[in-house]
Design an enzyme around this catalytic site. Structure first.
Site, PDB file in Angstrom:
ATOM      1  CE1 TYR A 153      -3.543  -2.699   5.561  1.00 24.37           C
ATOM      2  CE2 TYR A 153      -3.136  -0.634   5.201  1.00 24.37           C
ATOM      3  CZ  TYR A 153      -2.894  -1.317   4.797  1.00 24.37           C
ATOM      4  OH  TYR A 153      -2.894  -2.076   3.382  1.00 24.37           O
ATOM      5  CB  THR A 163      -1.225  -0.305   0.899  1.00 22.37           C
ATOM      6  OG1 THR A 163      -1.440   1.516   1.197  1.00 22.37           O
ATOM      7  CG2 THR A 163       0.215   0.066   2.324  1.00 22.37           C
ATOM      8  CG  ASP A 164      -1.618   5.147  -0.750  1.00 24.32           C
ATOM      9  OD1 ASP A 164      -1.619   4.396   0.071  1.00 24.32           O
ATOM     10  OD2 ASP A 164      -1.315   6.201  -1.572  1.00 24.32           O
ATOM     11  CD  GLU A 165      -3.782   3.910   4.172  1.00 26.23           C
ATOM     12  OE1 GLU A 165      -3.569   3.166   5.871  1.00 26.23           O
ATOM     13  OE2 GLU A 165      -4.541   3.182   3.703  1.00 26.23           O
ATOM     14  CE  LYS A 178       0.181  -4.865   3.009  1.00 25.96           C
ATOM     15  NZ  LYS A 178      -0.032  -6.315   2.447  1.00 25.96           N
TER      16      LYS A 178
HETATM   17  P1  NAD Z   1      -9.263  -7.084   2.259  1.00 28.44           P
HETATM   18  O1  NAD Z   1      -9.761  -7.290   3.647  1.00 28.44           O
HETATM   19  O2  NAD Z   1     -10.683  -7.256   1.692  1.00 28.44           O
HETATM   20  O3  NAD Z   1      -9.077  -8.868   1.965  1.00 28.44           O
HETATM   21  C1  NAD Z   1      -8.463  -9.504   2.769  1.00 28.44           C
HETATM   22  C2  NAD Z   1      -8.187 -11.131   2.542  1.00 28.44           C
HETATM   23  O4  NAD Z   1      -7.201 -11.549   2.793  1.00 28.44           O
HETATM   24  C3  NAD Z   1      -9.038 -11.754   2.843  1.00 28.44           C
HETATM   25  O5  NAD Z   1     -10.089 -12.112   2.479  1.00 28.44           O
HETATM   26  C4  NAD Z   1      -9.621 -12.403   4.245  1.00 28.44           C
HETATM   27  O6  NAD Z   1     -10.328 -13.551   4.187  1.00 28.44           O
HETATM   28  C5  NAD Z   1      -8.043 -12.990   3.562  1.00 28.44           C
HETATM   29  N1  NAD Z   1      -6.976 -12.885   4.699  1.00 28.44           N
HETATM   30  C6  NAD Z   1      -6.632 -12.765   5.485  1.00 28.44           C
HETATM   31  N2  NAD Z   1      -5.338 -13.340   6.781  1.00 28.44           N
HETATM   32  C7  NAD Z   1      -5.542 -13.802   6.127  1.00 28.44           C
HETATM   33  C8  NAD Z   1      -4.701 -15.383   5.949  1.00 28.44           C
HETATM   34  N3  NAD Z   1      -3.121 -15.233   7.640  1.00 28.44           N
HETATM   35  N4  NAD Z   1      -3.724 -16.115   5.687  1.00 28.44           N
HETATM   36  C9  NAD Z   1      -4.090 -15.917   4.818  1.00 28.44           C
HETATM   37  N5  NAD Z   1      -5.562 -15.452   3.708  1.00 28.44           N
HETATM   38  C10 NAD Z   1      -5.729 -14.226   4.642  1.00 28.44           C
HETATM   39  O7  NAD Z   1      -8.199  -6.635   1.921  1.00 28.44           O
HETATM   40  P2  NAD Z   1      -8.032  -6.148   0.086  1.00 28.44           P
HETATM   41  O8  NAD Z   1      -8.355  -4.665   0.285  1.00 28.44           O
HETATM   42  O9  NAD Z   1      -8.902  -6.865  -0.827  1.00 28.44           O
HETATM   43  O10 NAD Z   1      -6.627  -5.865   0.311  1.00 28.44           O
HETATM   44  C11 NAD Z   1      -5.958  -6.892  -0.554  1.00 28.44           C
HETATM   45  C12 NAD Z   1      -4.636  -6.084  -0.588  1.00 28.44           C
HETATM   46  O11 NAD Z   1      -3.601  -5.620  -0.791  1.00 28.44           O
HETATM   47  C13 NAD Z   1      -3.861  -5.763   1.368  1.00 28.44           C
HETATM   48  O12 NAD Z   1      -2.184  -6.667   0.985  1.00 28.44           O
HETATM   49  C14 NAD Z   1      -3.630  -4.651   1.426  1.00 28.44           C
HETATM   50  O13 NAD Z   1      -2.634  -4.113   2.110  1.00 28.44           O
HETATM   51  C15 NAD Z   1      -3.545  -4.247  -0.547  1.00 28.44           C
HETATM   52  N6  NAD Z   1      -3.710  -2.589  -0.421  1.00 28.44           N
HETATM   53  C16 NAD Z   1      -5.466  -2.461  -0.505  1.00 28.44           C
HETATM   54  C17 NAD Z   1      -5.666  -1.261  -1.311  1.00 28.44           C
HETATM   55  C18 NAD Z   1      -6.730  -1.166  -0.653  1.00 28.44           C
HETATM   56  O14 NAD Z   1      -7.813   0.457  -1.460  1.00 28.44           O
HETATM   57  N7  NAD Z   1      -8.058  -1.674  -0.452  1.00 28.44           N
HETATM   58  C19 NAD Z   1      -4.923  -0.575  -1.313  1.00 28.44           C
HETATM   59  C20 NAD Z   1      -3.302  -0.486  -1.578  1.00 28.44           C
HETATM   60  C21 NAD Z   1      -2.947  -1.697  -1.334  1.00 28.44           C
HETATM   61  P1  TYD Z   2     -10.802   3.829   4.158  1.00 31.36           P
HETATM   62  O1  TYD Z   2     -12.111   3.273   2.839  1.00 31.36           O
HETATM   63  O2  TYD Z   2     -10.743   3.006   5.583  1.00 31.36           O
HETATM   64  O3  TYD Z   2      -9.708   3.340   3.498  1.00 31.36           O
HETATM   65  P2  TYD Z   2      -8.053   4.337   4.227  1.00 31.36           P
HETATM   66  O4  TYD Z   2      -7.977   4.764   5.972  1.00 31.36           O
HETATM   67  O5  TYD Z   2      -7.294   3.217   4.129  1.00 31.36           O
HETATM   68  O6  TYD Z   2      -7.093   5.577   3.117  1.00 31.36           O
HETATM   69  O7  TYD Z   2     -10.843   5.463   4.202  1.00 31.36           O
HETATM   70  C1  TYD Z   2     -10.674   6.609   3.281  1.00 31.36           C
HETATM   71  C2  TYD Z   2     -10.843   8.005   3.695  1.00 31.36           C
HETATM   72  O8  TYD Z   2     -12.457   7.937   3.953  1.00 31.36           O
HETATM   73  C3  TYD Z   2      -9.871   7.982   4.921  1.00 31.36           C
HETATM   74  O9  TYD Z   2      -9.543   9.577   5.600  1.00 31.36           O
HETATM   75  C4  TYD Z   2     -10.590   7.664   6.354  1.00 31.36           C
HETATM   76  C5  TYD Z   2     -12.392   8.113   5.992  1.00 31.36           C
HETATM   77  N1  TYD Z   2     -13.616   8.034   6.751  1.00 31.36           N
HETATM   78  C6  TYD Z   2     -14.656   8.201   7.194  1.00 31.36           C
HETATM   79  O10 TYD Z   2     -14.673   9.738   6.967  1.00 31.36           O
HETATM   80  N2  TYD Z   2     -15.335   7.537   7.382  1.00 31.36           N
HETATM   81  C7  TYD Z   2     -15.373   6.857   7.106  1.00 31.36           C
HETATM   82  O11 TYD Z   2     -16.617   6.472   8.520  1.00 31.36           O
HETATM   83  C8  TYD Z   2     -14.725   6.228   7.497  1.00 31.36           C
HETATM   84  C9  TYD Z   2     -14.182   3.752   7.070  1.00 31.36           C
HETATM   85  C10 TYD Z   2     -13.395   6.158   6.608  1.00 31.36           C
END
Ligand code: NAD
Ligand code: TYD
Length: 352
Positions: free
Chosen positions: A159, A133-135, A163
């Site tokens: 989180y 992630t960019d975070e 990561k």
């Molecule tokens: P998500 O929470 O929707 O899905 C995570 C999945 O991993 C779930 O299906 C969960 O059951 C599985 N999981 C959790 N712990 C596990 C374990 N110990 N062993 C096997 N499976 C396990 O997350 P997402 O949004 O799909 O994100 C996927 C990846 O992309 C993550 O690594 C996250 O850090 C990264 N990412 C997400 C975003 C975003 O905006 N959602 C952006 C950048 C990077």
């Molecule tokens: P989120 O979707 O949780 O992603 P991330 O924290 O990983 O960026 O949140 C996106 C943005 O929205 C973040 O700045 C937090 C804000 N946010 C709210 O304002 N209200 C909410 O209920 C949630 C879940 C997020």
């Protein structure tokens, strides 16, 4: 040939598997622990494909991972498995440390054992792609340039710290053991199958249920939004063309404040699902207490992946968010089913 996809039943993992199986015949071994965020229903449309196998399990279970490697002899691992929600990491960091750090370590180490035993040809092909992630780069001011791959790591939440730790492990397994790794650091995704704890699906659901749309603090925090299918295409591009040991930032060049995002959602719902009394969904917006340690701005400079590998997003924010809102309107059954007891418990904990 086959690839292992971990976290395959989550939001991005399931989109990746669907996209992969729709575009080629190579076998996918989908591994997922099925935590609250994993949902096999996301993968229903491919479950009868002959080149799809699902295994329920934990990336931290070394014995199981070794067995999967032996049985399926993958040419790549794409690691999505993680605990992914910042607010949950603030309430309870333990699972984040366990999966994101220890789990990634165990998966890497089993990949190393498997890789070491391969012949030279198979070694040349093998890749371990870690999705991050960019975070990990921390927060930007309004005038800072967007994150480049060379930015210092400054994670601020449990989180992002977990990561960041996983990214460092991936780097070390390459540097020390020669494991052929690739790392991608992506901005905020949105699209189908997004679990409704995150801002966009949460607000779509709450809007439709006539509830308050909770905006943390002043709503002026900025995120850089990327449609999930574009992210999946980016990962595939890095897997096929990326230089081993390199990291690639993936982003949509779509910086928006949270308030702009929620306004866009409300305006689309006003158009696609107007309220009977002609009120706008915007009237449901409510400002609530800010998230502790809330990062102000994320922005990705995606020049490297664009110039070196030729990837660019296909969706603009406007086209992607319209598809997303329409998907949630068309998939109300999915929405109803994911709102389990655990989900209600989370809403009570975070928003009460
Ligand atoms: P998500 O929470 O929707 O899905 C995570 C999945 O991993 C779930 O299906 C969960 O059951 C599985 N999981 C959790 N712990 C596990 C374990 N110990 N062993 C096997 N499976 C396990 O997350 P997402 O949004 O799909 O994100 C996927 C990846 O992309 C993550 O690594 C996250 O850090 C990264 N990412 C997400 C975003 C975003 O905006 N959602 C952006 C950048 C990077
Ligand atoms: P989120 O979707 O949780 O992603 P991330 O924290 O990983 O960026 O949140 C996106 C943005 O929205 C973040 O700045 C937090 C804000 N946010 C709210 O304002 N209200 C909410 O209920 C949630 C879940 C997020």
């Amino acid at each position: 040939m086959s690839i292992i996809v971990t976290g395959a039943a989550g939001f991005i993992g399931s989109n990746f598997v669907l996209n992969w199986l729709n575009n080629n015949n190579e076998k996918v071994v989908a591994l997922d622990k099925l935590t609250y965020a994993g949902n096999l229903e996301n993968l229903k449309s491919v479950e009868t494909k002959p080149n799809y196998v699902f295994v329920q399990g934990d990336i931290g279970d070394s014995k199981l991972i070794a067995e999967i490697f032996q049985e399926h002899q993958p040419r790549a691992v794409v690691n999505f498995a993680a605990e992914s929600h910042v607010d949950r990491s603030i309430h309870g960091p333990d699972d984040f440390m366990q999966t994101n750090i220890i789990g990634t370590y165990r998966l890497l180490d089993e990949a190393r054992s498997f890789f070491n035993a391969l012949n030279e040809d198979a070694k040349k092909q093998f890749r371990f792609l870690h999705v991050s992630t960019d975070e990990v780069y921390g927060t930007l001011s309004s005038t800072d340039p967007a994150f480049k791959e060379t930015n210092q790591y400054e994670p601020n939440s449990p989180y992002s710290a977990s990561k960041a730790a996983s990214d460092h492990l991936v780097r070390a397994w390459h540097h020390t053991y020669g494991l052929p790794v690739l790392t991608t650091n992506c901005s905020n995704n949105y699209g189908p199958f997004h679990f409704p704890e995150k801002l966009i699906p949460l607000c779509i659901l709450k809007a439709l249920q006539g509830q308050d749309l909770p905006i943390y603090g002043d709503g002026q925090q900025i995120r850089d939004w990327l449609y999930v299918v574009d992210h999946c295409r980016g990962i595939t591009t890095v897997l096929e063309k990326g230089v081993v040991g390199e990291t690639y930032n993936i982003g949509g060049w779509n910086e928006k404040t949270n308030l702009e995002v929620v306004h866009a959602l409300c305006d689309l719902l006003d158009e696609l699902k107007p309220l009977d009394d002609a009120r706008s969904y915007r009237e449901q917006i409510t400002f609530i207490k800010d998230r502790p340690g809330h990062d102000r701005r994320y922005a990705i400079d995606a020049t490297k992946i664009s110039n070196e590998l030729g990837w660019k997003p296909e969706e603009t924010f406007e086209t992607g968010i319209r598809k997303t809102v329409q998907w949630y309107l068309d998939n109300q059954d999915w929405v109803t089913r994911v709102q389990s007891g655990e989900y209600q418990h989370w809403l009570n904990k975070n928003y009460s």
